[in-house]
Design a protein around this motif. Structure first.
Motif, short mmCIF file in Angstrom:
data_model
loop_
_atom_site.label_atom_id
_atom_site.label_comp_id
_atom_site.label_asym_id
_atom_site.label_seq_id
_atom_site.Cartn_x
_atom_site.Cartn_y
_atom_site.Cartn_z
N ASP A 361 -60.46 29.93 -5.59
CA ASP A 361 -61.26 29.21 -6.58
C ASP A 361 -62.47 29.99 -7.06
O ASP A 361 -63.20 29.54 -7.94
CB ASP A 361 -61.70 27.83 -6.05
N ARG A 362 -62.68 31.20 -6.49
CA ARG A 362 -63.85 31.98 -6.89
C ARG A 362 -63.66 33.43 -6.50
O ARG A 362 -63.08 33.72 -5.45
CB ARG A 362 -65.11 31.42 -6.23
N VAL A 363 -64.16 34.34 -7.33
CA VAL A 363 -64.25 35.76 -6.98
C VAL A 363 -65.72 36.15 -6.95
O VAL A 363 -66.47 35.84 -7.89
CB VAL A 363 -63.49 36.64 -7.99
N VAL A 364 -66.14 36.78 -5.88
CA VAL A 364 -67.53 37.23 -5.72
C VAL A 364 -67.53 38.76 -5.73
O VAL A 364 -66.78 39.39 -4.97
CB VAL A 364 -68.14 36.71 -4.41
N TRP A 378 -62.14 37.31 -2.70
CA TRP A 378 -61.48 36.11 -3.19
C TRP A 378 -61.76 34.98 -2.21
O TRP A 378 -61.47 35.12 -1.00
CB TRP A 378 -59.97 36.34 -3.32
N LEU A 379 -62.31 33.87 -2.69
CA LEU A 379 -62.71 32.76 -1.83
C LEU A 379 -61.97 31.48 -2.18
O LEU A 379 -61.60 31.26 -3.35
CB LEU A 379 -64.21 32.49 -1.96
N LYS A 380 -61.77 30.65 -1.18
CA LYS A 380 -61.24 29.30 -1.36
C LYS A 380 -62.04 28.39 -0.45
O LYS A 380 -62.10 28.61 0.77
CB LYS A 380 -59.75 29.26 -0.99
N ASP A 381 -62.69 27.39 -1.05
CA ASP A 381 -63.52 26.46 -0.29
C ASP A 381 -64.55 27.19 0.57
O ASP A 381 -64.84 26.80 1.70
CB ASP A 381 -62.66 25.56 0.60
N GLY A 382 -65.09 28.27 0.04
CA GLY A 382 -66.14 29.01 0.73
C GLY A 382 -65.66 30.00 1.77
O GLY A 382 -66.48 30.68 2.39
N PRO A 398 -65.57 44.86 8.68
CA PRO A 398 -66.26 43.58 8.41
C PRO A 398 -65.51 42.68 7.43
O PRO A 398 -65.58 41.46 7.55
CB PRO A 398 -67.63 44.00 7.87
N ILE A 399 -64.79 43.27 6.48
CA ILE A 399 -63.98 42.44 5.57
C ILE A 399 -62.89 41.73 6.37
O ILE A 399 -62.65 40.53 6.20
CB ILE A 399 -63.37 43.30 4.44
N ARG A 400 -62.24 42.47 7.24
CA ARG A 400 -61.19 41.86 8.08
C ARG A 400 -61.76 40.73 8.93
O ARG A 400 -61.15 39.67 9.07
CB ARG A 400 -60.56 42.94 8.96
N GLU A 401 -62.95 40.93 9.48
CA GLU A 401 -63.56 39.91 10.32
C GLU A 401 -63.86 38.65 9.52
O GLU A 401 -63.67 37.52 10.01
CB GLU A 401 -64.84 40.46 10.96
N LEU A 402 -64.31 38.80 8.28
CA LEU A 402 -64.57 37.64 7.43
C LEU A 402 -63.29 36.85 7.18
O LEU A 402 -63.31 35.61 7.16
CB LEU A 402 -65.18 38.09 6.10
N ILE A 403 -62.19 37.56 6.99
CA ILE A 403 -60.91 36.90 6.73
C ILE A 403 -60.40 36.19 7.97
O ILE A 403 -60.03 35.01 7.93
CB ILE A 403 -59.88 37.93 6.23
N VAL A 404 -60.39 36.89 9.08
CA VAL A 404 -59.82 36.35 10.32
C VAL A 404 -60.64 35.18 10.85
O VAL A 404 -60.09 34.19 11.37
CB VAL A 404 -59.69 37.45 11.38
N SER A 405 -61.96 35.26 10.72
CA SER A 405 -62.82 34.19 11.25
C SER A 405 -62.65 32.87 10.52
O SER A 405 -62.88 31.81 11.09
CB SER A 405 -64.29 34.63 11.17
N LYS A 406 -62.27 32.95 9.24
CA LYS A 406 -62.08 31.75 8.41
C LYS A 406 -63.34 30.90 8.29
O LYS A 406 -63.28 29.71 7.99
CB LYS A 406 -60.91 30.90 8.92
N ARG A 407 -64.48 31.52 8.51
CA ARG A 407 -65.72 30.75 8.44
C ARG A 407 -66.20 30.63 6.99
O ARG A 407 -65.91 31.48 6.14
CB ARG A 407 -66.80 31.39 9.30
N VAL A 408 -66.92 29.58 6.71
CA VAL A 408 -67.52 29.36 5.39
C VAL A 408 -68.71 30.31 5.24
O VAL A 408 -69.54 30.41 6.15
CB VAL A 408 -67.96 27.90 5.20
N VAL A 409 -68.77 30.99 4.11
CA VAL A 409 -69.84 31.95 3.88
C VAL A 409 -70.71 31.52 2.71
O VAL A 409 -70.28 30.74 1.85
CB VAL A 409 -69.28 33.37 3.62
#
Length: 424
Positions: A361-364, A378-382, A398-409
């Motif tokens: 739903d968003r590209v940052v 590429w983000l979906k629901d944060g 760090p990109i991989r960690e953001l994906i795997v963690s599935k946390r809202v950013v």
């Protein structure tokens, strides 16, 4: 002969097949390994065929996975120029096109994929080129010369890499694409536009929303591409890059479950417990995404065979859960040795993650898009689903960690280059 005394057979002497044989030996397997390939070349990597080898930057020897003597040194039977006609899972045999048979204990299919053919009149003429094998790259390389008119049908990864290589040698390049932007289904509109601008800036004539109706020519040699509006693009050679199809014919005939590739579990085991699949051809269940995905890129052919090898040896923790990864690179400006290349004149990109065309739903953007030095997320629901770094390095972890963690950013912090990715 008991099944346990039979060899492990690998069908497909590709990067995936060679890496599977290597992984089996590294895991301590001392039984027989038979690696069967239809091509006469020993296993090689395919990315250089549209990159360094195509442009002449890399010599032929660099494409091969192992030196010629490696296979004999590791007691691997390498059968090249050998087509497989059929697989019999019940009998645990592979039938060769010359009517020979090879029994197996476990079977790994690394049959890869084949280019989709262009279904229009004139597509069988000389000068209509596809890229999958090293001989294909040789033919395209011969066509890329200063002033040559090259038409590229399809603005996917292969099409754009060939276009960049052609511009580097001074050819005139026209890229013809049915969609309104390159790589639209892969990257989405926001990032696809960046690629369109970059190629146009380097002299590629990009034409979107066009329909190819015919390839014209004379005396069996292609001379142009006719479009749906009646116009024609003159061409000395036409490179077709409209996608690939997984090579599943053997699996289907053997009764294995096939759905957009050979369907496997997370261990890369097919619907037959003694048959596995890896690489382009495998539609594998991915535990991170909890769904089946098929990735048509080098990293899968490189890494999945390690999981398949361990699984075939009965290791229950052998699970393929790597985040999907692919890369592309290109340079447009010829230069002297050791002369630096401006960021705007090169494309060195890495992509991590997995996103459906309508799944975000968003590209940052983080960094300088105009200077061609940025990261896109590429983000979906944060939550970060994927990230792509362009001419920015040492950020894949760090990109991989953001994906795997599935946390809202926080999207603002994600976009801020002064905040480390690990602190977002």
């Amino acid at each position: 002969m008991a099944d346990s005394e039979r060899p492990i057979v690998i069908v497909g002497a590709s990067l995936g097949g060679a890496k599977a044989a290597e992984a089996l030996r590294e895991a301590g397997y001392r039984g027989g390994i038979v690696l069967i390939g239809e091509e006469h070349e020993r296993p090689y990597e395919r990315p250089p065929l549209s990159k360094g080898y195509l442009t002449g930057k890399d010599d032929r020897e660099k494409i091969y996975v192992h030196p010629p003597q490696w296979y004999a040194e590791h007691d691997i039977t390498l059968r090249l120029g050998t087509a497989v006609a059929a697989i019999d899972p019940a009998a645990h045999t592979v039938t060769l096109a010359d009517d020979g048979q090879v029994g197996y204990h476990k079977l790994l299919l690394t049959t890869g994929s084949e280019p989709r053919r262009l279904p229009v009149p004139g597509a069988e003429q000389d000068g209509v080129l596809y890229l999958r094998r090293v001989d294909d790259s040789d033919r395209i390389k011969a066509a890329l010369r200063p002033g040559a008119r090259i038409a590229v049908i399809g603005a996917g990864w292969i099409g754009l890499e060939v276009a960049a290589a052609a511009r580097t040698v001074g050819a005139e390049v026209t890229v013809l694409e049915a969609l309104e932007l390159p790589l639209l289904r892969v990257l989405g509109r926001e990032v696809a536009q960046v690629f369109a601008d970059l190629h146009r800036d380097h002299g590629v004539d990009l034409r979107f929303g066009v329909q190819v109706t015919e390839l014209t020519g004379a005396d069996g040699k292609v001379s142009g591409v006719k479009l749906g509006d009646g116009s024609e693009v003159a061409a000395d050679a036409v490179v077709v890059g409209i996608g690939i199809s997984p090579a599943t014919a053997l699996a289907e005939a053997a009764g294995l479950e096939v759905d957009n590739g050979i369907r496997t579990d997370q261990h890369l085991r097919t619907s037959d417990p003694d048959v596995y699949a890896a690489g382009d051809v495998a539609n594998a269940h991915h535990p991170l995404f909890d769904r089946h995905i098929r990735v048509e890129h080098w990293a899968n052919a490189l890494n999945q065979p390690q999981t398949a090898a361990r699984a075939m040896l009965g290791q229950p923790d052998a699970v393929y859960d790597r985040v999907p990864y692919f890369f592309t690179d290109a340079e447009w400006t010829p230069r002297q040795p050791n002369e630096p290349v401006a960021s705007r004149d090169k494309l060195s990109m890495e992509y991590l993650g997995y996103v459906e065309p309508d799944g975000y739903d968003r590209v940052v953007f983080r960094g300088d898009v105009k200077a061609n030095e940025f990261i896109a997320f590429w983000l979906k629901d944060g939550r970060v689903l994927a990230g792509m770094n362009m001419n920015v390095w040492d950020v894949t972890d760090p990109i991989r960690e953001l994906i795997v963690s599935k946390r809202v950013v926080d999207a603002d912090r994600l976009a801020n280059p002064n905040i480390a990715l690990g602190e977002v």
